[in-house]
Design an enzyme around this catalytic site. Structure first.
Site, short mmCIF file in Angstrom:
data_model
loop_
_atom_site.label_atom_id
_atom_site.label_comp_id
_atom_site.label_asym_id
_atom_site.label_seq_id
_atom_site.Cartn_x
_atom_site.Cartn_y
_atom_site.Cartn_z
CE LYS A 13 -2.15 -0.99 3.92
NZ LYS A 13 -1.53 -2.27 4.34
NE ARG A 24 2.49 -4.52 11.16
CZ ARG A 24 3.57 -4.39 10.39
NH1 ARG A 24 4.71 -4.96 10.74
NH2 ARG A 24 3.50 -3.70 9.29
NE ARG A 44 7.68 -2.79 5.60
CZ ARG A 44 6.37 -2.62 5.68
NH1 ARG A 44 5.65 -2.54 4.58
NH2 ARG A 44 5.77 -2.55 6.84
NE ARG A 101 6.27 -0.22 9.93
CZ ARG A 101 5.03 -0.26 9.47
NH1 ARG A 101 4.75 0.30 8.31
NH2 ARG A 101 4.08 -0.85 10.14
NE ARG A 108 -4.05 -1.12 10.21
CZ ARG A 108 -2.97 -0.52 9.68
NH1 ARG A 108 -3.03 0.73 9.30
NH2 ARG A 108 -1.87 -1.20 9.52
#
Ligand code: AMP
Length: 217
Positions: A14, A172, A127, A161, A88
């Site tokens: 996203k 998550r 990431r 992160r 969300r």
């Protein structure tokens, strides 16, 4: 300019696609995750309150994120918003509908980015992001050309992160399936949903999103 939601689990791409739309179409990215991370960095009271919740991978309260979005929608005219990571929950989706109506705006499309769970774990755990310009990289699939230096802006401040760990990712994902995935049915019923294959090449995904945007009004 259209207003769109990018909907999908963590790691669906996203943020990456939102940044492309900002660059290519001058749209405005509204990422509640980015806003919350900024609040955390700034050391504000709200930032301190949400830090531990975010690190565990749980959702922060609807009240906080709806407040963040309300502020942004109130101040900005013109639209072309990309809602990235918001809404969300069903309560957030209802609140967004109300906020859009109150500010005389319309939601043009909700784009679901479909991916499978196994791909998400691999994507997320490698990431990292440029602290200077926000470009997204990956240890295996998209490393920087020079280790530790951003290809786009030359910054050497790479950040990972705190919630991109396997344990937080499991939480998550669970939050996504319990609380966010019902939004797929919600927007389908409203006739607003389009789905794209989030596992395709980045350019192909961008092309599918462009098709949705160009087909709208
Ligand atoms: P993201 O960058 O979108 O993956 O968001 C990172 C974290 O911020 C999430 O795991 C949540 O803890 C929090 N967060 C971001 N957006 C929302 C939202 N719309 N509702 C609740 N929590 C959120």
């Amino acid at each position: 300019m259209p207003n769109i939601i990018l909907l999908g689990p963590p790691g669906a791409g996203k943020g990456t696609q939102a940044k492309r739309l900002v660059d290519e179409r001058q749209m405005v990215q509204l990422s509640t995750g980015d806003m919350l991370r900024e609040a955390k960095t700034s050391g504000s009271e709200m930032g301190r309150k949400v830090a531990a919740v975010m690190e565990r991978g749980e959702l922060v309260t609807d009240e906080i994120v709806i407040g963040l979005i309300r502020e942004k929608l109130g101040g900005a005219a013109g639209g072309g918003f990309i809602f990235d990571g918001f809404p969300r929950t069903l309560a957030q989706a209802d609140a967004l509908g109300q906020l859009m109506a109150d500010t005389g705006q319309k939601l043009n499309a909700v784009i679901e980015m479909r991916v499978d769970d196994a791909a998400l774990v691999a994507r997320i755990t490698g990431r990292y992001t440029c602290g200077g310009c926000g470009a997204v990289y990956h240890d295996q699939t998209k490393p920087t050309a020079v280790a530790g230096v951003c290809d786009s802006c030359g910054s050497d401040k790479m950040v990972r992160r705190a919630d991109d760990t396997e344990e937080a990712l499991r939480t998550r994902l669970m939050e996504y399936y319990k609380k966010t995935s019902p939004l797929i049915g919600y927007y389908y019923a409203k006739g607003a949903l389009s789905s794209v294959d989030g596992l395709a090449e980045m350019d192909v995904v961008a092309g599918s999103i462009a098709t949705v945007l160009n087909s709208g009004d």
